[in-house]
Design an enzyme around this catalytic site. Structure first.
Site, PDB file in Angstrom:
ATOM      1  N   PRO A   2       0.831  -1.193   0.000  1.00 48.23           N
ATOM      2  CA  PRO A   2       0.000   0.000   0.000  1.00 48.23           C
ATOM      3  C   PRO A   2       0.877   1.259   0.000  1.00 48.23           C
ATOM      4  CG  PRO A   2      -0.716  -1.526   1.699  1.00 48.23           C
ATOM      5  CD  PRO A   2       0.560  -2.052   1.155  1.00 48.23           C
ATOM      6  N   GLU A   3       0.628   2.146  -0.951  1.00 48.45           N
ATOM      7  CA  GLU A   3       1.341   3.413  -1.029  1.00 48.45           C
ATOM      8  C   GLU A   3       0.310   4.524  -0.803  1.00 48.45           C
ATOM      9  OE1 GLU A   3       3.886   3.458  -4.552  1.00 48.45           O
ATOM     10  OE2 GLU A   3       4.002   1.277  -4.515  1.00 48.45           O
TER      11      GLU A   3
END
Length: 266
Positions: A2-3
């Site tokens: 997840p960014e």
DNA sequence: AATGGGACCTGCGCGC
DNA sequence: TGCGCGCAGGTCCCAT
């Protein structure tokens, strides 16, 4: 992985579904993910607190609670927040006042939960560089000046610029037609501008589609994010470049896999 | 300052 | 079919 776009997606969904609700109980199925304070204190201090507000700092989610504390959640690689959760893969389950569960899942348990008095006390937060959306082009250009590091690892360095990870670094560089191994300071003004524009563009687009579900990432509802079909290089090894048809290559850079078009990224 | 490696973890896919 | 191994990559930490 997840960014910023994935964490922002979850943040917006948490705002809609859990803000205002109270945490009535905390079930800790795997204590390893609770980094601060002790598990006992963690459970005790959370029970009875209402979720007032959701904040995001780069890839870190922060729940502001009615008792003055803050719950910081880093999903790292395989972390998930799911609501309403079924508890099946849960490492920690937060039982809420509506009778439903907010599950923290994390296959590999790199993820971290920290309950703190002040998020600013976290070294991780203190050291975060600016987010792309908080920068002006001129600042971005100045930041790159004199940097001898390769541009891709630099974009992934959270102390330099925060929120970008492996996937969006690769996508941004592809769109800006810049080779990931270029020395940062060697970028021309035009390339710096293109990169700055594309970083912001790709992150915004990804948010619009609810993030990229590669590996384990899912939205709060448990559904997948829809941005993968819009990727131009990431995960496209061997497939034709969308610009020049040359096959996309996968290479290792600073110990990380990266994707690029060997022909039009120079 | 920059780079490289290992550590943290687990499950998947691969080769034999 | 089954086993062992390498690999995934966010972040920290140590060594060079």
């Amino acid at each position: 992985m997840p960014e910023l776009p994935e964490v922002e997606t979850i943040k917006r969904e948490l705002e809609k579904s859990v803000v205002g609700k109270k945490i009535t109980d905390v079930c800790v199925h795997h204590p390893l993910v609770i980094r601060q304070p002790s598990v006992g204190k963690f459970k005790k201090e959370l029970a009875g607190a209402a979720i007032k507000k959701v904040l995001r700092k780069a890839k870190l989610l922060i729940l502001e609670l009615s008792n003055g504390k803050f719950l910081a959640i880093h999903l790292k690689m395989t972390g998930q927040l799911v609501y309403p959760g079924d508890g099946k893969k849960s490492r920690v389950t937060f039982r809420l006042s509506d009778g439903k569960n907010l599950d923290f899942n994390d296959q590999r348990m790199f993820g971290e939960l920290r309950l703190v008095d002040d998020p600013q006390s976290l070294k991780f937060i203190q050291e975060l560089g600016p987010e792309p959306f908080d920068l002006k082009l001129e600042q971005f250009k100045e930041m790159l000046a004199g940097k001898k590091t390769k541009i891709k690892p630099l974009l992934m360095d959270q102390k330099f610029i925060s929120g970008i990870g492996n996937l969006y670094a690769a996508e941004s560089l592809f769109r800006a037609k810049i080779h990931p191994e270029r020395q940062a300071q060697s970028l021309s003004d035009k390339e710096k501008e293109a990169l700055f524009t594309e970083i912001r563009e790709v992150l915004s687009e990804a948010i619009k589609y609810g993030g990229s579900s590669v590996d384990d990432y899912v939205r709060l509802s448990g559904k997948k994010g829809n941005y993968v079909s819009h990727h131009q290089v990431y995960g496209r090894e061997g497939k034709p470049c969308v610009r020049c048809k040359a096959p996309i290559k996968r290479v290792a850079l600073a110990g990380r896999g990266t994707f690029l078009c060997p022909k039009c990224q120079i």
